[in-house]
Design a protein around this motif. Structure first.
Motif, short mmCIF file in Angstrom:
data_model
loop_
_atom_site.label_atom_id
_atom_site.label_comp_id
_atom_site.label_asym_id
_atom_site.label_seq_id
_atom_site.Cartn_x
_atom_site.Cartn_y
_atom_site.Cartn_z
N GLU A 155 0.83 -1.20 0.00
CA GLU A 155 0.00 0.00 0.00
C GLU A 155 0.87 1.25 0.00
O GLU A 155 0.54 2.25 -0.65
CB GLU A 155 -0.93 -0.01 1.22
CG GLU A 155 -2.01 1.06 1.18
CD GLU A 155 -2.95 0.94 -0.03
OE1 GLU A 155 -3.38 2.00 -0.53
OE2 GLU A 155 -3.23 -0.18 -0.47
N THR A 159 1.20 4.26 -2.76
CA THR A 159 1.13 5.68 -2.40
C THR A 159 2.29 6.46 -2.99
O THR A 159 2.11 7.58 -3.49
CB THR A 159 1.11 5.83 -0.86
OG1 THR A 159 -0.04 5.17 -0.33
CG2 THR A 159 1.07 7.30 -0.45
N SER A 163 1.69 9.53 -5.53
CA SER A 163 2.25 10.84 -5.20
C SER A 163 3.26 11.27 -6.25
O SER A 163 3.27 12.43 -6.70
CB SER A 163 2.91 10.77 -3.82
OG SER A 163 3.60 11.96 -3.54
N LEU A 208 -4.51 12.06 -1.14
CA LEU A 208 -3.29 12.10 -0.32
C LEU A 208 -3.51 12.82 1.01
O LEU A 208 -2.84 12.52 2.00
CB LEU A 208 -2.15 12.77 -1.10
CG LEU A 208 -1.62 11.99 -2.31
CD1 LEU A 208 -0.58 12.81 -3.06
CD2 LEU A 208 -1.04 10.64 -1.91
N ASN A 211 -4.35 10.33 3.56
CA ASN A 211 -3.58 9.09 3.43
C ASN A 211 -3.06 8.60 4.79
O ASN A 211 -2.65 9.38 5.64
CB ASN A 211 -2.40 9.33 2.48
CG ASN A 211 -1.72 8.06 2.06
OD1 ASN A 211 -0.80 7.60 2.72
ND2 ASN A 211 -2.19 7.46 0.99
N TYR A 267 7.20 10.06 1.77
CA TYR A 267 6.57 8.74 1.82
C TYR A 267 7.63 7.64 1.72
O TYR A 267 7.53 6.60 2.38
CB TYR A 267 5.56 8.58 0.68
CG TYR A 267 4.27 9.34 0.87
CD1 TYR A 267 3.60 9.31 2.08
CD2 TYR A 267 3.71 10.08 -0.18
CE1 TYR A 267 2.41 10.02 2.26
CE2 TYR A 267 2.52 10.78 0.00
CZ TYR A 267 1.87 10.75 1.21
OH TYR A 267 0.71 11.44 1.38
#
Length: 275
Positions: A155, A159, A163, A208, A211, A267
């Motif tokens: 996951e 992301t 992004s 986001l 998130n 991230y």
């Protein structure tokens, strides 16, 4: 007894083979590989945008530097991905990127002109889509390995990809905004692309914002993005008509790219801290 021993040996060999599979994309981890390959998407649009702006007569040394540095980085990163790829389907995608890049580079190395800019508009999406296939190939490969390694958070990899894609969309916004101003006969065609990019970019900001992997620093940067994007978002029709100042659009979309580059790196840092 022999049968039991045989079964145990088979199980041990299976475990050994699974553990022998790498959690990494060659010498780099999957999160880094997703980030690097995602930047290739952005660079394809950044080079295209810079070339069009120069063709339009925007005499800005910063734009020329952008074009030159983007060419260098794109080529070097492509080599890094190629050196580290093991998956056969992803190798094929990278091979296709090399072929398209060879054709694309010939044009952007020529003197900027309207004729060449039209060729860029015809080629940029195919180069972008093939770069995106590389990202998807790496993500799919990491997903396969995730079945065996619990600490490979799929996951989070998704992301990082989403992004990172915002960097590309930021540059694509400026590219097609510029194209609308340069090629009025193709305005309707380019507007349709710009409309789609605009909506995707806006939707992902909302995604986001809530998130799971957000930190205080990430949320602050997303807040900066929302403040930067607000004027365009509130005046979508004006933007699609090309009624904003071109230099302002260039500046703002670069700021958005910079912000999403930071967010994507944050991230990626989350994944490092989880280890």
């Amino acid at each position: 007894m022999k049968t039991k021993t045989t079964i145990i040996l088979i199980m041990l060999l299976t475990i050994y083979n699974v553990m022998g599979q790498t959690q990494t994309f060659g010498s780099i981890n999957y999160n880094k590989a997703i980030n690097i390959s995602g930047k290739q998407r952005m660079l394809s649009q950044k080079m295209s945008k810079a070339y069009l702006l120069i063709s339009k007569g925007v005499n800005n040394e910063k734009i020329k530097k952008e074009l030159n540095s983007s060419k260098f980085i794109f080529e070097k990163q492509l080599d890094i991905l190629n050196q580290n790829v093991k998956n056969s389907s992803t190798k094929l995608y990278i091979k296709k990127v090399y072929r398209l890049w060879s054709e694309f580079k010939i044009i952007i190395n020529q003197k900027a002109s309207l004729k060449n800019s039209l060729q860029i508009m015809e080629l940029n999406t195919e180069l972008l889509n093939t770069c995106h296939q590389v990202v998807q190939g790496i993500e799919m490969n990491s997903n396969y390995n995730n079945k065996f390694f619990e600490n490979n958070d799929q996951e989070l990899i998704k992301t990082i990809n989403i992004s990172g894609k915002q960097r590309m969309l930021s540059q694509r916004l400026c590219l097609y905004f510029t194209a609308i101003k340069m090629f009025p006969k193709k305005k309707e065609e380019y507007q349709a692309v710009l409309d789609k990019v605009f909506d995707e970019f806006s939707d992902v900001i909302s995604y986001l914002l809530i998130n799971t992997y957000n930190t205080t620093e990430t949320e602050e940067e997303i807040g900066t993005v929302m403040a930067t994007w607000e004027e365009f978002q509130a005046n979508k029709r004006k933007f699609l008509e090309g009624d904003f100042n071109l230099i302002d659009v260039y500046r703002v979309t670069n700021e958005l790219t910079k912000s999403f580059n930071k967010i994507t790196s944050l991230y990626e840092l989350v994944s490092e801290n989880q280890k």
